[in-house]
Design a protein around this motif. Structure first.
Motif, PDB file in Angstrom:
ATOM      1  N   PHE A   1       0.930  -1.143   0.001  1.00 16.06           N
ATOM      2  CA  PHE A   1       0.006  -0.081  -0.053  1.00 16.06           C
ATOM      3  C   PHE A   1       1.123   1.142  -0.163  1.00 16.06           C
ATOM      4  O   PHE A   1       1.980   1.350   0.557  1.00 16.06           O
ATOM      5  N   TRP A   2       0.505   2.271  -0.777  1.00 15.61           N
ATOM      6  CA  TRP A   2       1.139   3.611  -0.617  1.00 15.61           C
ATOM      7  C   TRP A   2       0.452   4.462   0.396  1.00 15.61           C
ATOM      8  O   TRP A   2      -0.711   4.415   0.557  1.00 15.61           O
ATOM      9  N   LEU A   3       1.437   5.013   1.516  1.00 12.37           N
ATOM     10  CA  LEU A   3       1.016   5.883   2.410  1.00 12.37           C
ATOM     11  C   LEU A   3       1.275   7.313   2.189  1.00 12.37           C
ATOM     12  O   LEU A   3       2.408   7.524   2.372  1.00 12.37           O
ATOM     13  N   GLN A   4       0.511   7.985   1.711  1.00 15.39           N
ATOM     14  CA  GLN A   4       0.557   9.318   1.181  1.00 15.39           C
ATOM     15  C   GLN A   4       1.025  10.340   2.212  1.00 15.39           C
ATOM     16  O   GLN A   4       1.974  11.120   2.134  1.00 15.39           O
ATOM     17  N   GLU A   5       0.382   9.954   3.501  1.00 18.20           N
ATOM     18  CA  GLU A   5       0.871  10.799   4.623  1.00 18.20           C
ATOM     19  C   GLU A   5       2.311  10.827   5.061  1.00 18.20           C
ATOM     20  O   GLU A   5       2.661  11.621   6.041  1.00 18.20           O
ATOM     21  N   MET A   6       2.573   9.539   4.739  1.00 17.36           N
ATOM     22  CA  MET A   6       4.109   9.220   5.201  1.00 17.36           C
ATOM     23  C   MET A   6       5.138   9.045   4.066  1.00 17.36           C
ATOM     24  O   MET A   6       6.306   9.058   4.506  1.00 17.36           O
ATOM     25  N   ASN A   7       4.447   9.399   2.848  1.00 18.78           N
ATOM     26  CA  ASN A   7       5.389   9.460   1.621  1.00 18.78           C
ATOM     27  C   ASN A   7       6.298   8.224   1.575  1.00 18.78           C
ATOM     28  O   ASN A   7       7.227   8.196   1.353  1.00 18.78           O
ATOM     29  N   CYS A   8       5.328   7.019   1.611  1.00 18.69           N
ATOM     30  CA  CYS A   8       6.377   5.866   1.631  1.00 18.69           C
ATOM     31  C   CYS A   8       5.281   4.719   1.210  1.00 18.69           C
ATOM     32  O   CYS A   8       4.032   4.760   1.253  1.00 18.69           O
ATOM     33  N   LEU A   9       5.953   3.556   1.012  1.00 19.14           N
ATOM     34  CA  LEU A   9       5.402   2.261   0.608  1.00 19.14           C
ATOM     35  C   LEU A   9       5.601   1.246   1.625  1.00 19.14           C
ATOM     36  O   LEU A   9       6.649   1.172   2.176  1.00 19.14           O
ATOM     37  N   VAL A  10       4.360   0.581   1.827  1.00 19.65           N
ATOM     38  CA  VAL A  10       4.709  -0.428   3.099  1.00 19.65           C
ATOM     39  C   VAL A  10       4.405  -1.615   2.228  1.00 19.65           C
ATOM     40  O   VAL A  10       3.218  -1.797   1.557  1.00 19.65           O
ATOM     41  N   THR A  11       4.907  -2.606   2.569  1.00 18.62           N
ATOM     42  CA  THR A  11       4.982  -4.053   1.949  1.00 18.62           C
ATOM     43  C   THR A  11       4.719  -5.310   3.041  1.00 18.62           C
ATOM     44  O   THR A  11       5.431  -5.015   4.226  1.00 18.62           O
ATOM     45  N   GLY A  12       4.017  -6.233   2.878  1.00 13.97           N
ATOM     46  CA  GLY A  12       4.084  -7.218   3.832  1.00 13.97           C
ATOM     47  C   GLY A  12       4.341  -8.612   3.072  1.00 13.97           C
ATOM     48  O   GLY A  12       3.851  -8.701   1.955  1.00 13.97           O
ATOM     49  N   SER A  13       5.028  -9.393   3.714  1.00 15.83           N
ATOM     50  CA  SER A  13       5.481 -10.667   3.075  1.00 15.83           C
ATOM     51  C   SER A  13       5.354 -11.848   3.972  1.00 15.83           C
ATOM     52  O   SER A  13       5.257 -12.020   4.970  1.00 15.83           O
ATOM     53  N   TRP A  14       5.554 -12.805   3.049  1.00 18.57           N
ATOM     54  CA  TRP A  14       5.809 -14.231   3.552  1.00 18.57           C
ATOM     55  C   TRP A  14       7.160 -14.473   4.458  1.00 18.57           C
ATOM     56  O   TRP A  14       7.397 -15.582   4.935  1.00 18.57           O
ATOM     57  N   ASP A  15       7.875 -13.641   4.451  1.00 12.31           N
ATOM     58  CA  ASP A  15       9.112 -13.562   5.355  1.00 12.31           C
ATOM     59  C   ASP A  15       8.911 -12.985   6.904  1.00 12.31           C
ATOM     60  O   ASP A  15       9.740 -13.008   7.580  1.00 12.31           O
ATOM     61  N   LYS A  16       7.571 -12.773   6.953  1.00 17.38           N
ATOM     62  CA  LYS A  16       7.164 -12.394   8.349  1.00 17.38           C
ATOM     63  C   LYS A  16       7.503 -11.284   8.855  1.00 17.38           C
ATOM     64  O   LYS A  16       7.561 -10.816   9.959  1.00 17.38           O
ATOM     65  N   THR A  17       7.682 -10.023   7.686  1.00 15.93           N
ATOM     66  CA  THR A  17       7.959  -8.848   7.979  1.00 15.93           C
ATOM     67  C   THR A  17       6.830  -8.030   7.418  1.00 15.93           C
ATOM     68  O   THR A  17       6.381  -8.276   6.220  1.00 15.93           O
ATOM     69  N   ILE A  18       7.006  -6.906   8.104  1.00 19.29           N
ATOM     70  CA  ILE A  18       6.134  -5.896   7.051  1.00 19.29           C
ATOM     71  C   ILE A  18       7.596  -4.707   6.862  1.00 19.29           C
ATOM     72  O   ILE A  18       8.273  -4.538   8.084  1.00 19.29           O
ATOM     73  N   LYS A  19       7.603  -3.850   5.910  1.00 17.61           N
ATOM     74  CA  LYS A  19       8.738  -3.063   5.735  1.00 17.61           C
ATOM     75  C   LYS A  19       7.884  -1.733   4.945  1.00 17.61           C
ATOM     76  O   LYS A  19       7.234  -1.834   4.224  1.00 17.61           O
ATOM     77  N   TYR A  20       8.746  -0.656   5.521  1.00 13.20           N
ATOM     78  CA  TYR A  20       8.390   0.759   5.053  1.00 13.20           C
ATOM     79  C   TYR A  20       9.395   1.177   4.166  1.00 13.20           C
ATOM     80  O   TYR A  20      10.495   1.256   4.434  1.00 13.20           O
ATOM     81  N   TRP A  21       9.089   1.687   3.005  1.00 16.02           N
ATOM     82  CA  TRP A  21      10.048   2.210   1.891  1.00 16.02           C
ATOM     83  C   TRP A  21       9.863   3.410   1.490  1.00 16.02           C
ATOM     84  O   TRP A  21       8.539   3.992   0.991  1.00 16.02           O
TER      85      TRP A  21
END
Length: 342
Positions: free
Chosen positions: A115-135
């Protein structure tokens, strides 16, 4: 506007079939927040874009590819960029104006949601590696990585609410004003595997769908827990057939929502009055994903095999994206008419 074709088992509701569609399973559908551009990601490694015109014409616009099946896609707030990710473990950004694609993130296992988070100007990703990451999409490393209890199976983001369902039936609820740590973790109120999640438009809670043909309506604040409930859907009254709720989507104007099931049906619901607003006829293949456009007048959904019954049941090899012209009476709450819930 749409729906002039003859009835057939693949399209029993006479909805418009999008031309030049995917050639393998369709995993994600997203509308531009600013126009009627529609993108779809699929198991043929392609991310495709169409221009849906109000005249009823649907024009293929462009396509890009990954090196493996695509599982997730998202739009930037200005509608200029499309993000995609999947089994190649890479998150990519597609600039539509230049038709250029570049990698903006990566995980150690397939990426299931983004998902793109406009308020944070970043992309959040959720994975089968058991993490979420903000880019921030300009650096090779994530701004933040959050370790979860298990693989990400479902996820939704509507700032400041981020909800994540994991393979162990846990729910991780984030306030994105503090994105590094979930402010609440709880067990799913449903007995079986989480399949999809959709945040309320007012961000006060979410709907959770499971493989057991059931949806839970949950509120974030414990003070509102008396409003929580669950209901059965995508089941056959005359048999023991129970189908997964594969996807859900909220209407942008009325706050009602759609469910899409492995039974090939989509329904529109009013959670506040606890009723079904509209039941549609079943396609002969599962519905895997869907979304309302930015003003809620078009509902797009994908009909393709979801592999829920294994390869031996992969007999109808159709992969269609359909467009339903939404009538206000189908999605507008009707408190005076109670009793069509299922």
């Amino acid at each position: 506007m749409f729906g002039s074709q003859a009835t057939n088992p693949a399209n029993p509701n006479n909805d418009m079939v999008v031309p030049n569609g995917p050639t393998d399973g369709i995993s994600c559908l997203k509308w531009s927040p600013t126009s009627n551009l529609l993108v779809a990601g699929s198991w043929d490694n392609q991310i495709r874009c169409w221009d849906v015109q109000m005249s009823g014409q649907v024009l293929p616009k462009a396509a890009q590819h990954h090196d493996a099946p695509i599982l997730a896609c998202a739009w930037s707030q200005d509608g200029a960029r499309v993000f995609s990710a999947g089994c190649d473990k890479q998150a990519k950004c597609w600039d539509l104006a230049s038709n250029q694609m570049m990698q903006v993130g990566a995980h150690d296992a397939p990426i299931r949601h983004m998902f793109w988070l406009q308020e944070m100007n970043c992309l959040v990703t959720g994975s089968w590696d058991k993490t979420i990451k903000y880019w921030d999409c300009r650096a090779p490393t994530p701004q933040c990585t959050v370790q979860l209890s298990e693989r990400v199976y479902c996820m939704d983001a509507l700032y400041p609410l981020l909800t994540v369902g994991t393979a162990d039936r846990k729910l991780h609820i984030f306030n994105l004003q503090n994105p590094q740590k979930a402010f609440r973790e709880l067990e799913s109120p449903l007995k079986y595997q989480s399949r999809c999640i959709a945040n309320f438009p007012d961000k006060s809670g979410f709907c959770l769908g499971s493989v057991e043909g059931r949806v839970a309506v949950q509120h974030v604040e414990p003070a509102n827990s008396s409003k929580n409930f669950a209901f059965k859907c995508h089941r056959e009254n005359t048999s023991s057939d129970i189908w997964a709720v594969n996807a859900m989507a909220f209407h942008p104007k009325f706050g009602t929502f759609a469910t899409m099931g492995a039974d090939g049906a989509y329904n529109f619901w009013d959670k506040d009055n606890r009723q079904r607003l509209k039941e549609f006829k079943k396609c002969n293949v599962p519905l895997t994903c869907g979304a309302f456009n930015h003003d809620g007048v078009i509902f797009a959904y994908a009909a393709s095999y979801d592999w829920s019954k294994g390869s031996e049941h992969y007999t109808i090899k159709t992969n269609n994206i359909m467009l339903h012209s939404v009538q206000e009476k189908e999605v507008k709450p009707n408190p005076a008419s109670i009793g069509r819930r299922r």
